[in-house]
Design a protein around this motif. Structure first.
Motif, PDB file in Angstrom:
ATOM      1  N   MET A   1      60.927  53.773  34.169  1.00 36.23           N
ATOM      2  CA  MET A   1      59.966  54.144  35.205  1.00 36.23           C
ATOM      3  C   MET A   1      60.327  55.515  35.775  1.00 36.23           C
ATOM      4  O   MET A   1      61.380  56.060  35.525  1.00 36.23           O
ATOM      5  CB  MET A   1      59.940  53.098  36.319  1.00 36.23           C
ATOM      6  N   SER A   2      59.433  56.022  36.541  1.00 37.09           N
ATOM      7  CA  SER A   2      59.576  57.368  37.058  1.00 37.09           C
ATOM      8  C   SER A   2      60.700  57.454  38.079  1.00 37.09           C
ATOM      9  O   SER A   2      61.097  56.480  38.695  1.00 37.09           O
ATOM     10  CB  SER A   2      58.262  57.780  37.705  1.00 37.09           C
ATOM     11  N   GLU A   3      61.179  58.668  38.253  1.00 39.81           N
ATOM     12  CA  GLU A   3      62.156  58.902  39.306  1.00 39.81           C
ATOM     13  C   GLU A   3      61.459  59.005  40.670  1.00 39.81           C
ATOM     14  O   GLU A   3      62.098  58.992  41.704  1.00 39.81           O
ATOM     15  CB  GLU A   3      62.941  60.175  39.024  1.00 39.81           C
ATOM     16  N   HIS A   4      60.119  59.171  40.631  1.00 37.21           N
ATOM     17  CA  HIS A   4      59.384  59.287  41.882  1.00 37.21           C
ATOM     18  C   HIS A   4      59.321  57.926  42.562  1.00 37.21           C
ATOM     19  O   HIS A   4      59.294  56.892  41.923  1.00 37.21           O
ATOM     20  CB  HIS A   4      57.965  59.783  41.610  1.00 37.21           C
ATOM     21  N   CYS A   5      59.236  57.960  43.886  1.00 39.38           N
ATOM     22  CA  CYS A   5      59.153  56.709  44.640  1.00 39.38           C
ATOM     23  C   CYS A   5      57.814  56.040  44.382  1.00 39.38           C
ATOM     24  O   CYS A   5      57.733  54.846  44.153  1.00 39.38           O
ATOM     25  CB  CYS A   5      59.340  56.983  46.129  1.00 39.38           C
ATOM     26  N   THR A   6      56.740  56.820  44.418  1.00 37.69           N
ATOM     27  CA  THR A   6      55.413  56.277  44.168  1.00 37.69           C
ATOM     28  C   THR A   6      55.005  56.643  42.738  1.00 37.69           C
ATOM     29  O   THR A   6      55.074  57.807  42.369  1.00 37.69           O
ATOM     30  CB  THR A   6      54.393  56.893  45.153  1.00 37.69           C
ATOM     31  N   PRO A   7      54.610  55.661  41.945  1.00 37.41           N
ATOM     32  CA  PRO A   7      54.200  55.991  40.573  1.00 37.41           C
ATOM     33  C   PRO A   7      53.067  57.001  40.574  1.00 37.41           C
ATOM     34  O   PRO A   7      52.097  56.850  41.329  1.00 37.41           O
ATOM     35  CB  PRO A   7      53.742  54.644  40.008  1.00 37.41           C
ATOM     36  N   VAL A   8      53.194  58.030  39.764  1.00 33.13           N
ATOM     37  CA  VAL A   8      52.181  59.068  39.687  1.00 33.13           C
ATOM     38  C   VAL A   8      51.002  58.585  38.852  1.00 33.13           C
ATOM     39  O   VAL A   8      49.851  58.892  39.140  1.00 33.13           O
ATOM     40  CB  VAL A   8      52.786  60.347  39.086  1.00 33.13           C
ATOM     41  N   SER A   9      51.309  57.831  37.819  1.00 31.51           N
ATOM     42  CA  SER A   9      50.249  57.311  36.969  1.00 31.51           C
ATOM     43  C   SER A   9      50.558  55.873  36.582  1.00 31.51           C
ATOM     44  O   SER A   9      50.933  55.582  35.454  1.00 31.51           O
ATOM     45  CB  SER A   9      50.095  58.184  35.719  1.00 31.51           C
ATOM     46  N   PRO A  10      50.389  54.969  37.571  1.00 31.56           N
ATOM     47  CA  PRO A  10      50.691  53.560  37.276  1.00 31.56           C
ATOM     48  C   PRO A  10      49.641  52.990  36.337  1.00 31.56           C
ATOM     49  O   PRO A  10      48.440  53.112  36.602  1.00 31.56           O
ATOM     50  CB  PRO A  10      50.609  52.905  38.658  1.00 31.56           C
ATOM     51  N   VAL A  11      50.097  52.438  35.238  1.00 32.89           N
ATOM     52  CA  VAL A  11      49.197  51.896  34.225  1.00 32.89           C
ATOM     53  C   VAL A  11      49.679  50.503  33.857  1.00 32.89           C
ATOM     54  O   VAL A  11      50.884  50.297  33.671  1.00 32.89           O
ATOM     55  CB  VAL A  11      49.167  52.809  32.973  1.00 32.89           C
ATOM     56  N   ARG A  12      48.755  49.562  33.818  1.00 33.72           N
ATOM     57  CA  ARG A  12      49.075  48.267  33.212  1.00 33.72           C
ATOM     58  C   ARG A  12      48.499  48.262  31.803  1.00 33.72           C
ATOM     59  O   ARG A  12      47.276  48.264  31.606  1.00 33.72           O
ATOM     60  CB  ARG A  12      48.509  47.096  34.030  1.00 33.72           C
ATOM     61  N   ILE A  13      49.412  48.302  30.850  1.00 37.55           N
ATOM     62  CA  ILE A  13      49.028  48.292  29.439  1.00 37.55           C
ATOM     63  C   ILE A  13      48.802  46.845  29.010  1.00 37.55           C
ATOM     64  O   ILE A  13      49.571  45.960  29.389  1.00 37.55           O
ATOM     65  CB  ILE A  13      50.142  48.893  28.567  1.00 37.55           C
ATOM     66  N   ALA A  14      47.766  46.625  28.209  1.00 33.45           N
ATOM     67  CA  ALA A  14      47.591  45.315  27.567  1.00 33.45           C
ATOM     68  C   ALA A  14      47.382  45.528  26.076  1.00 33.45           C
ATOM     69  O   ALA A  14      46.542  46.336  25.666  1.00 33.45           O
ATOM     70  CB  ALA A  14      46.422  44.563  28.159  1.00 33.45           C
ATOM     71  N   VAL A  15      48.171  44.831  25.283  1.00 31.27           N
ATOM     72  CA  VAL A  15      48.059  44.889  23.828  1.00 31.27           C
ATOM     73  C   VAL A  15      47.524  43.533  23.366  1.00 31.27           C
ATOM     74  O   VAL A  15      48.059  42.497  23.752  1.00 31.27           O
ATOM     75  CB  VAL A  15      49.447  45.197  23.225  1.00 31.27           C
ATOM     76  N   ILE A  16      46.480  43.573  22.582  1.00 31.38           N
ATOM     77  CA  ILE A  16      45.770  42.327  22.249  1.00 31.38           C
ATOM     78  C   ILE A  16      45.968  41.968  20.783  1.00 31.38           C
ATOM     79  O   ILE A  16      45.683  42.767  19.885  1.00 31.38           O
ATOM     80  CB  ILE A  16      44.282  42.470  22.610  1.00 31.38           C
ATOM     81  N   GLN A  17      46.520  40.790  20.567  1.00 31.93           N
ATOM     82  CA  GLN A  17      46.825  40.299  19.218  1.00 31.93           C
ATOM     83  C   GLN A  17      45.930  39.097  18.936  1.00 31.93           C
ATOM     84  O   GLN A  17      46.027  38.081  19.618  1.00 31.93           O
ATOM     85  CB  GLN A  17      48.317  39.913  19.152  1.00 31.93           C
TER      86      GLN A  17
END
Lengths: 298, 298
Positions: A1-17
């Motif tokens: 994760m980022s060194e920043h306190c607040t995520p700059v680009s928070p993404v929830r990835i979903a991979v579908i099988q």
């Protein structure tokens, strides 16, 4: 994760099988099944969703004519329209593979849709086995697409056997590579004691050596005598899977919460090493002319 | 193994994992320890023996002056003379790492001796961490050496983090790469449930994607606060380890019986795929000018 306190680009990835099945009579079902799983993922908060290679058609064509009948154009394909609508409706980024027809040519292609519409288009450059009988090798290079959540590359299956591909995407500043797959048999052993296959390791080492996230969706199931390997995974920029590698058998959705912007920071090795800076392009040039002209932009 | 009934180039590889310790007072012991283990291996029939990086000196120098004092010249080094004598006496091929002095420059180098004498010399191109304070980056490219048992490349540790290196060696027809290491900490987790580290996977995928054997010797033990990872392994051309990956703790010798000439046959994927033929140098060129001019010679 980022060194920043607040995520700059928070993404929830979903991979579908899941298990698309070839045959014109199955295409509607394949499309709606993939979208139903994508809808689950979106409801769980995912905003970058990856479907497998040839997600709407299945894989094992018997003839060129059959492959042709399964294909859609980039401009008018009904699967593409459905994916575009989904991305707009759920305000997500969606990568999916499809059989593309352009004039008389077929390509094994991938698209990236966002809330804004079509953001990326890629044609598989390295064709596997009988794909060479239906498809034309991709002619779009290895592009990386700028999006509001970060820079996204698309690759398809056998592409990752060629380390040039993730290298080129990293060189263009990719934060994440969406890897769309129909992984099949590779020389045994297929799985090791960790439940991973060689494709898992190619994904992990490509992520590690290039400091990039890789979200790899594979299909499962059998089709016309061929079997698919599952083993979908999401690799961190360290190379290690975030959470589990998927099983070889089960339909599933893998999730990972990341700050995509963290791929722009160098790995924390020590104060003296930096992967792009350490590259010896002078020697790659000198030894048989292997080179990457442009410096890596991070 | 080869498709031929009789192996064309039967080789028993031995990879030696032990614990050299830095300090001038330890150099004699490091050298004789390595040679004692190599002697064991030769008596077990090994004819290609791989010692780790900096096998005679240990690793963790404190000052440039100390590194300088540990170094030997290629022409007059006493370790090199001992290794040459060993290779001639036991009629084996021996790869070993040493601190090389040439004029006022130091290199982190490797040599390959055979019964005939010196066959190969390589200087580490990608320097890790404080090595940058002692050593000059290698200037010899990534050569592959023709020997009576096959074509042998030498790489050192951090080199394998750069997929260009095994690629360039495969492009020159390497049958086996001797990988001499002092693998240290990488970002956690260090080991997975299979007991392997990321360096294991970089080795395996490099072997797999390039259809080349890789014999990777690492050291063990601690030195001046740093710890080494063991995990030596011998990867088949399929990428999978032959036998076990070594532990992170124990001195050991790993063996593998192979026909080195089998690396000249394409992997048995199917009738349509061939790794070198499938490379898209046209697109590597087109996308940022990343290329390998020469075709792979097999």
């Amino acid at each position: 994760m980022s060194e920043h306190c607040t995520p700059v680009s928070p993404v929830r990835i979903a991979v579908i099988q899941y298990d698309p099945q070839v045959g014109l009579e199955n295409c509607d079902g394949n499309l709606s099944k993939g979208l139903a799983l994508a809808r689950c993922a979106a409801r769980e908060g995912a905003n970058l969703i990856v479907l497998p290679e040839l997600a709407n058609t299945g894989y094992t064509f018997h003839t060129r004519a059959e492959a042709y009948a399964h294909a859609e154009t980039l401009e008018e394909g009904r699967s593409l329209k459905a994916w575009a609508d989904f991305a707009r409706e759920y305000q997500v980024y969606l990568a999916a593979g499809f059989a593309e027809r352009e004039g008389l040519k077929l390509y094994d292609s991938a698209v990236l849709f966002g809330p804004q519409g079509l953001l990326g288009h890629y044609r598989k450059a390295h064709l596997w086995n009988q794909e060479k009988l239906w498809f034309t090798p991709g002619d779009l290079g290895f592009p990386v697409f700028e999006t509001p959540i970060g820079r996204i590359g698309l690759l398809i299956c056998w592409d990752i056997w060629f380390p040039e591909v993730p290298r080129l995407m990293a060189a263009q500043g990719a934060d994440i590579i969406c890897s769309l797959n129909n992984w099949v048999w590779t020389p045994p052993p297929l799985f090791d004691e960790a439940g991973r296959c060689m494709a898992s390791y190619l994904t992990m080492t490509a992520a590690h050596a290039n400091n990039v996230y890789i979200a790899a969706a594979n299909r499962i199931g059998s089709e016309r005598g061929g079997r698919f390997l599952g083993c979908s995974l999401i690799a961190d920029t360290s190379g290690w899977p975030i959470g589990e590698v998927a099983s070889a058998e089960e339909e599933c959705i893998l999730y990972a919460d990341v700050d995509l912007s963290s791929a722009r920071s160098a790995p924390i090795w020590n104060s003296l090493n930096d992967l792009p800076r350490d590259r010896r392009t002078d020697l790659y040039d000198a030894t048989l002319g292997y080179r990457l002209h442009a410096p890596m932009p991070r």
